[in-house]
Design a protein around this motif. Structure first.
Motif, PDB file in Angstrom:
ATOM      1  N   THR A   2     -62.308  67.648  18.168  1.00  6.70           N
ATOM      2  CA  THR A   2     -62.053  66.480  18.964  1.00  6.70           C
ATOM      3  C   THR A   2     -61.154  66.679  19.813  1.00  6.70           C
ATOM      4  N   VAL A   3     -61.133  66.259  21.090  1.00  8.84           N
ATOM      5  CA  VAL A   3     -59.785  66.644  22.059  1.00  8.84           C
ATOM      6  C   VAL A   3     -58.780  65.350  21.990  1.00  8.84           C
ATOM      7  N   VAL A   4     -59.040  64.195  21.353  1.00  4.34           N
ATOM      8  CA  VAL A   4     -58.326  62.933  21.310  1.00  4.34           C
ATOM      9  C   VAL A   4     -58.116  62.727  19.769  1.00  4.34           C
ATOM     10  N   GLU A   5     -57.669  63.521  18.900  1.00  3.95           N
ATOM     11  CA  GLU A   5     -57.769  63.242  17.637  1.00  3.95           C
ATOM     12  C   GLU A   5     -56.650  62.080  17.060  1.00  3.95           C
ATOM     13  N   GLU A   6     -55.514  62.424  17.845  1.00  2.00           N
ATOM     14  CA  GLU A   6     -54.485  61.227  17.462  1.00  2.00           C
ATOM     15  C   GLU A   6     -55.023  59.832  17.944  1.00  2.00           C
ATOM     16  N   ALA A 198     -57.066  65.422  30.617  1.00  2.00           N
ATOM     17  CA  ALA A 198     -57.276  63.853  31.041  1.00  2.00           C
ATOM     18  C   ALA A 198     -57.922  63.072  29.990  1.00  2.00           C
ATOM     19  N   ALA A 199     -58.334  63.400  28.834  1.00  2.00           N
ATOM     20  CA  ALA A 199     -59.036  62.917  27.791  1.00  2.00           C
ATOM     21  C   ALA A 199     -58.457  61.898  27.216  1.00  2.00           C
ATOM     22  N   GLU A 200     -57.201  62.131  26.840  1.00  2.61           N
ATOM     23  CA  GLU A 200     -56.483  60.832  26.173  1.00  2.61           C
ATOM     24  C   GLU A 200     -56.417  59.513  27.221  1.00  2.61           C
ATOM     25  N   ARG A 201     -56.184  59.570  28.324  1.00  3.54           N
ATOM     26  CA  ARG A 201     -56.061  58.675  29.283  1.00  3.54           C
ATOM     27  C   ARG A 201     -57.530  58.012  29.504  1.00  3.54           C
TER      28      ARG A 201
END
Length: 378
Positions: A2-6, A198-201
Motif C-alpha cells: 500500500t502507498v498510504v499505509e499510515e 499524491a496518494a495520501e492527499r
C-alpha cells in the motif's frame, strides 16, 4: 505494498498479503463496511500491479498479445486476458490508452513477470515495457452514490461515462485520472489514479471531503464481487479457459487468432466448454475446493464462498459440469481436511441465477454463455 499505509492504520486497518502485496483486509467489521458501500459509497485502495508500455508501436504490440482489442484513442480502456498456448488464463488485466503510453493494471503478482515477458518479445518494434506498480496510487470508489461522491471532490472534470472511459481532473489539489469501471461490485463505480507521492492527499480527500464514503478492504471486496457474480483472477480465472467462466466481455472473437485465443475461439464456435460458473445458496459456508455433489456424484467444486450481507445468507461461486441439469438437487461436501473425509458432511445447496444482488450496475463479468444467449433470442 500500500502507498498510504499510515492513513489506513489511522482508520483501524488490518492488513494481509495478496500476490506479494500488502493490502487492507478490513477496518474491523467487514459486513458493516459491505452494507455501507451498498447504501452509499465506499473507498478501497486497489492492490493492482501496473505495467507501462510506451513507444510508437505500443498499441499494436499489446493488441497482438491479449484477447481483446486495445483502443487506439486516448481516454479509453478495455478488459483483456493473456492466455497460454492451451488457451488458459495466465493473467487478466485492464489496458488503458493514456495518450503516449498504455497503462496495464494486473493482479499484483503478475505485473513483473508480464513486463519481463513482454520486454523479451520486443524485436524491431518501437516499444518499451516496464513494471511501475510503486509509481501509482489507485483507489476504487464503489456504491450507488459513487458518482455523487466523485462529483463532490473532482475539479476540472466530470465523472466519466460510459464504462471503460476516463478523464483527467483534480482531487485534493492533486492531478488524477478518474476511470468509469465495469460494475464489478454490482453497483456503479470508479477508480481514481494518481502518482504515489499524491496518494495520501487524494485518499484523505476521498474519505473526508465532499459527500460521505466509508473505507473498506479486501474482505468486503470479496463479498461485494461475489454477490455481483464477478469471477476474480485468484479464485476463478487463473488457469481456466475464458469460456468456462463465461467472461465473453474479455475476448474479441473477431480478432486474428494468436495461439491461446485460437483454442478459445474453437470452443466458442465448434462446441461447448466442459464446465460453467454458477452461483450457489448454501446452508453452511463451504471452503474453496469443496466438492459440489448431485446426489452421490461429484459434479464440480466451490471456487469462492462468503457471507452475503445483502443477500442474507451464505453464498458461493462454483464451477460445475456444463450440461448439469439446472433442476438437479445439489449439495456441498464440507469439513474435508488433509487427512481425508473423516468428519466431512454434506450441506444443502441451491443453484442461483447470477448475480445474487441487483444494484445500480451489472458486472461486465457476469458469466454469459453462447448457448444461453441463443436460447434467450428464441
Amino acid at each position: 505494498m500500500t502507498v498510504v499505509e499510515e492513513l489506513h492504520e489511522a482508520h483501524g486497518a488490518t492488513f494481509e498479503e495478496r500476490g506479494g502485496r500488502r493490502v487492507v483486509r478490513d477496518y474491523g467489521r467487514p459486513a458493516v463496511a459491505h452494507r455501507a458501500v451498498r447504501n452509499g459509497a465506499g473507498i478501497i485502495e486497489m492492490g493492482y500491479g501496473v505495467v507501462v508500455v510506451e513507444g510508437d508501436d505500443r498499441v499494436a504490440f499489446v493488441d497482438n498479445t491479449v484477447s481483446n482489442r486495445v483502443p487506439d484513442d486516448d481516454g479509453e480502456g478495455v478488459y483483456a486476458l493473456l492466455l497460454d498456448p492451451q488457451g488458459r488464463v495466465e493473467t487478466d488485466m485492464y489496458v488503458y490508452n493514456a495518450g503516449e503510453r498504455l497503462l496495464c493494471f494486473t493482479p499484483p503478482d503478475r505485473a513483473e513477470p508480464l513486463a519481463d515477458d513482454w520486454a523479451e518479445k520486443v524485436f524491431v518494434q518501437d516499444v518499451s515495457v516496464r513494471e511501475a506498480s510503486g509509481e501509482f496510487g489507485i483507489f476504487g470508489v464503489h456504491g450507488p452514490k459513487s458518482t455523487e461522491k466523485v462529483a463532490s471532490v473532482l475539479k476540472n472534470a466530470a465523472a466519466p461515462e460510459p464504462a471503460m472511459t476516463f478523464d483527467r481532473g483534480v482531487v485534493g489539489g492533486e492531478g488524477v485520472t478518474v476511470i468509469a469501471n465495469d460494475g464489478l461490485t454490482g453497483d456503479e463505480g470508479y477508480e481514481v489514479v494518481c502518482t504515489a507521492d499524491a496518494a495520501e492527499r487524494v485518499f484523505d480527500t476521498l474519505l473526508t471531503q465532499g459527500s460521505g464514503a466509508a473505507p473498506f478492504g479486501y474482505a468486503t471486496w470479496e463479498s461485494l464481487t461475489a454477490e455481483a457474480g464477478t469471477p476474480l483472477f485468484e479464485t476463478e480465472l487463473s488457469g481456466r479457459l475464458p469460456n468456462v467462466l463465461g467472461v465473453r466481455n474479455a475476448v474479441d472473437f473477431e480478432k486474428g487468432c494468436f495461439v491461446g485465443q485460437e483454442v478459445v475461439s474453437k470452443v466458442e464456435n465448434r462446441g461447448q466448454p466442459s464446465s460453467r460458473l454458477v452461483g450457489l445458496a448454501v446452508e453452511e459456508l463451504p471452503a474453496a475446493g469443496d466438492a459440489v455433489l448431485a446426489g452421490d456424484d461429484e459434479v464440480g467444486e466451490v471456487t469462492r464462498a462468503t457471507e452475503g450481507p445483502s443477500v442474507g445468507s451464505p453464498i458461493a461461486l462454483a464451477v460445475v459440469e456444463y450440461d448439469l441439469d439446472p433442476s438437479a438437487t445439489l449439495s456441498v461436501r464440507v469439513g474435508v481436511d488433509d487427512g481425508g473425509d473423516d468428519g466431512a458432511e454434506t450441506v444443502e445447496a441451491t443453484r442461483e441465477t447470477l448475480p445474487f444482488y441487483e444494484g445500480t450496475a451489472v458486472s461486465a463479468r457476469v458469466p454469459t454463455y453462447l448457448e444461453d444467449e441463443a436460447s434467450e433470442a428464441e
